[in-house]
Design an enzyme around this catalytic site. Structure first.
Site, PDB file in Angstrom:
ATOM      1  CG  ASP A 108      -1.449   1.787   8.829  1.00  0.00           C
ATOM      2  OD1 ASP A 108      -2.267   2.570   8.307  1.00  0.00           O
ATOM      3  OD2 ASP A 108      -0.463   1.335   8.220  1.00  0.00           O
ATOM      4  CG  ASP A 110       2.519   5.614   5.469  1.00  0.00           C
ATOM      5  OD1 ASP A 110       3.513   6.038   4.868  1.00  0.00           O
ATOM      6  OD2 ASP A 110       2.126   4.434   5.367  1.00  0.00           O
ATOM      7  CB  SER A 113      -0.925  -0.003   1.220  1.00  0.00           C
ATOM      8  OG  SER A 113      -0.189  -0.099   2.423  1.00  0.00           O
ATOM      9  CG  HIS A 144       7.912  -2.892   8.699  1.00  0.00           C
ATOM     10  ND1 HIS A 144       7.471  -4.187   8.865  1.00  0.00           N
ATOM     11  CD2 HIS A 144       6.807  -2.117   8.921  1.00  0.00           C
ATOM     12  CE1 HIS A 144       6.188  -4.198   9.172  1.00  0.00           C
ATOM     13  NE2 HIS A 144       5.765  -2.955   9.209  1.00  0.00           N
ATOM     14  CG  HIS A 154      -0.267  -5.435   4.637  1.00  0.00           C
ATOM     15  ND1 HIS A 154       0.318  -4.667   5.610  1.00  0.00           N
ATOM     16  CD2 HIS A 154       0.102  -4.885   3.444  1.00  0.00           C
ATOM     17  CE1 HIS A 154       0.999  -3.681   5.040  1.00  0.00           C
ATOM     18  NE2 HIS A 154       0.884  -3.806   3.732  1.00  0.00           N
ATOM     19  CB  SER A 197       4.013  -5.057   3.360  1.00  0.00           C
ATOM     20  OG  SER A 197       3.999  -4.429   2.090  1.00  0.00           O
ATOM     21  CD  GLU A 205       0.977   4.102   9.721  1.00  0.00           C
ATOM     22  OE1 GLU A 205       1.274   3.814   8.541  1.00  0.00           O
ATOM     23  OE2 GLU A 205       1.420   3.475  10.701  1.00  0.00           O
ATOM     24  CE  LYS A 209       3.752   1.120  10.132  1.00  0.00           C
ATOM     25  NZ  LYS A 209       2.365   1.038   9.633  1.00  0.00           N
ATOM     26  CD  GLU A 266       3.236  -4.842   7.566  1.00  0.00           C
ATOM     27  OE1 GLU A 266       2.789  -4.521   8.684  1.00  0.00           O
ATOM     28  OE2 GLU A 266       3.418  -4.025   6.654  1.00  0.00           O
ATOM     29  CD  GLN A 304      -1.998  -1.987   4.931  1.00  0.00           C
ATOM     30  OE1 GLN A 304      -2.492  -2.049   3.811  1.00  0.00           O
ATOM     31  NE2 GLN A 304      -0.983  -1.190   5.217  1.00  0.00           N
ATOM     32  CD  GLU A 305       0.679  -1.916   9.578  1.00  0.00           C
ATOM     33  OE1 GLU A 305       1.248  -1.691  10.672  1.00  0.00           O
ATOM     34  OE2 GLU A 305       1.131  -1.527   8.494  1.00  0.00           O
ATOM     35  CE  LYS A 317       5.396   2.829   5.496  1.00  0.00           C
ATOM     36  NZ  LYS A 317       4.196   2.646   4.635  1.00  0.00           N
TER      37      LYS A 317
END
Length: 427
Positions: free
Chosen positions: A241, A312, A41, A365, A154, A367, A285, A388, A204, A162-163, A337
């Site tokens: 996130d 992000d 993403s 990081h 993911h 994915s 996020e 993360k 992840e 997503q997270e 990132k």
């Protein structure tokens, strides 16, 4: 610091897709490598990965053109030369590329070279990478924000967001913090299994079950924290996130995996406010999409005192865009990132700008990760306080945690664990 050669090769990331590795050798015999990660993403304004597009190799995802650019053009330009700083080396790469988005040489090639230069510099000077990046008397060890449930792009499940992360902050050290996180991770696995859910993992390393709702992901994490012997909010808090840029369509947010319901910006802000009031969520996020600047402003005004609001996709680790966000009062934190901007030097510039303006920095990081552990040194070097890098399994994620364990041991009394101070005002 005279460079004798740079050599690049095509290697594989954690998804089995090609990426670029660069190796630099100095005249004193020092050598070091850097590997570029890759995201799934991605923000529209990220620096551009250079892919071959040849469908007969790796379904078009090969990076032989990027590798060739390093082996020929970059090698020819830097071999035999001395650089006195990371800034000087990275500026040379930027000048050679000559584009605004690094599309000619490719950000994947440039970052691999930039990391290799930082690493070979530390090898030559016989100092740790974090000291090569930033010299300090004391360093801050980060809270590991561990992605324990995966959804969105993911994972192949029905979870839209997503997270779902846990932040074990009530600990005396990074070593104890990661232990707490792993204990919750394994407790969560048992809980999911007991409920009849799959315990397979996503990109992840987080579990990727089909759940009854998006909110159930938060609820089962809360249950796992308690069952592992910790207090939600006091010992371990939750970070999210949702990656909402992936849901943005025709001016609304579509929960494309579960209810197929569409949300306006304000309706989504209402949802986040409800969850933050109900659960110990300290970080959100990409609560809204990268092009929803007006929505971001309203979200910041409503939730900016309640949680760390991390940009992000909206910022893309780009100092120019970050400055625009600061001027507009957008968010209160920047996700960092390396491959979004493409060089170590520009990344450090982004961190410096954010911190100077009292924005948090959340080191991240991608994915599609590799065994390269540079971000572990980066989070310590910048005193960012939280990182993360995935969940409690998969070696491309754990390698960063292991590097942080080594760094903490090496630093001893010259380090402090960030702990609750990372989320000061939100706990």
């Amino acid at each position: 610091m005279k460079i004798t050669a740079i050599k690049a090769r095509e290697v594989l990331d954690s998804r089995g897709n090609p990426t670029v590795e660069a190796e630099i050798q100095l005249a004193d015999g020092s050598t070091a490598r850097g590997i570029s990660p890759s995201g799934a993403s991605t923000g529209e304004k990220e620096a551009v990965e250079l892919r071959d597009g040849d469908k007969s190799r790796y379904q078009g995802k090969g990076v032989e053109i990027a590798v060739s650019g390093l082996n020929k053009e970059v090698n020819g330009a830097i071999s035999g030369r001395e650089f006195d700083s990371q800034e000087a080396f990275d500026k040379q790469l930027i000048e050679l590329d000559g584009t605004a988005n690094k599309s000619r040489l490719g950000a994947n090639a440039m970052l691999a070279a930039s990391i290799a230069y930082a690493r070979v510099s530390s090898v030559s000077k016989k100092i740790p990478l974090y000291r090569q990046l930033v010299q300090r008397d004391k360093y801050l060890m980060p809270v590991p924000c561990m992605n324990v449930i995966n959804g969105g792009r993911h994972a192949d499940n029905n979870v839209d967001f997503q997270e779902f992360m846990i932040a074990p902050h009530n600990a005396p050290s990074f070593k104890e913090s990661i232990r707490m996180g792993e204990e919750v991770f394994h407790t969560l696995k048992s809980l999911l299994s007991g409920k009849g859910y799959s315990t397979g993992v996503g990109d992840e390393g987080g579990f990727a079950p089909n759940l009854k709702s998006n909110e159930e992901a938060v609820e089962v994490i809360m249950e796992a924290i308690t069952k592992a012997g910790y207090k939600p909010g006091e010992d371990i808090s939750i970070c999210l996130d949702p990656a909402t840029s992936e849901m943005w369509k025709d001016g609304k947010y579509s929960l494309f995996k579960s209810t197929k319901q569409n949300y306006t910006s304000d309706q989504l802000i209402d949802l986040w406010e409800e969850w933050i009031n109900k659960y110990p969520i300290v970080l959100l996020e990409d609560g809204l999409g990268e092009n929803d600047w007006e929505g971001w402003k309203r979200m910041t005004d409503r939730l900016g005192s309640k949680a760390e609001l991390v940009g992000d996709d909206i910022f893309c680790t780009n100092p120019e865009i970050i400055q625009r966000g600061i001027d507009a009062g957008i968010g209160n934190s920047v996700l960092i990132k390396l491959n979004q901007i493409g060089t170590i030097w520009e990344t450090l510039q982004a961190v410096e700008l954010a911190q100077k303006n009292n924005y948090h920095c959340f080191i991240s990081h991608r994915s599609g990760e590799t065994e390269d552990t540079t971000i572990a040194d980066l989070v310590v070097a910048t005193n960012a306080g939280h990182i993360k890098t995935g969940s409690g399994c998969r070696s491309e994620r754990i390698s960063k945690f292991n590097q942080l364990l080594r760094i903490e041991e090496e630093l001893g009394a010259n380090s402090v664990f960030a702990g609750k101070s990372t989320f000061k005002g939100f706990l």
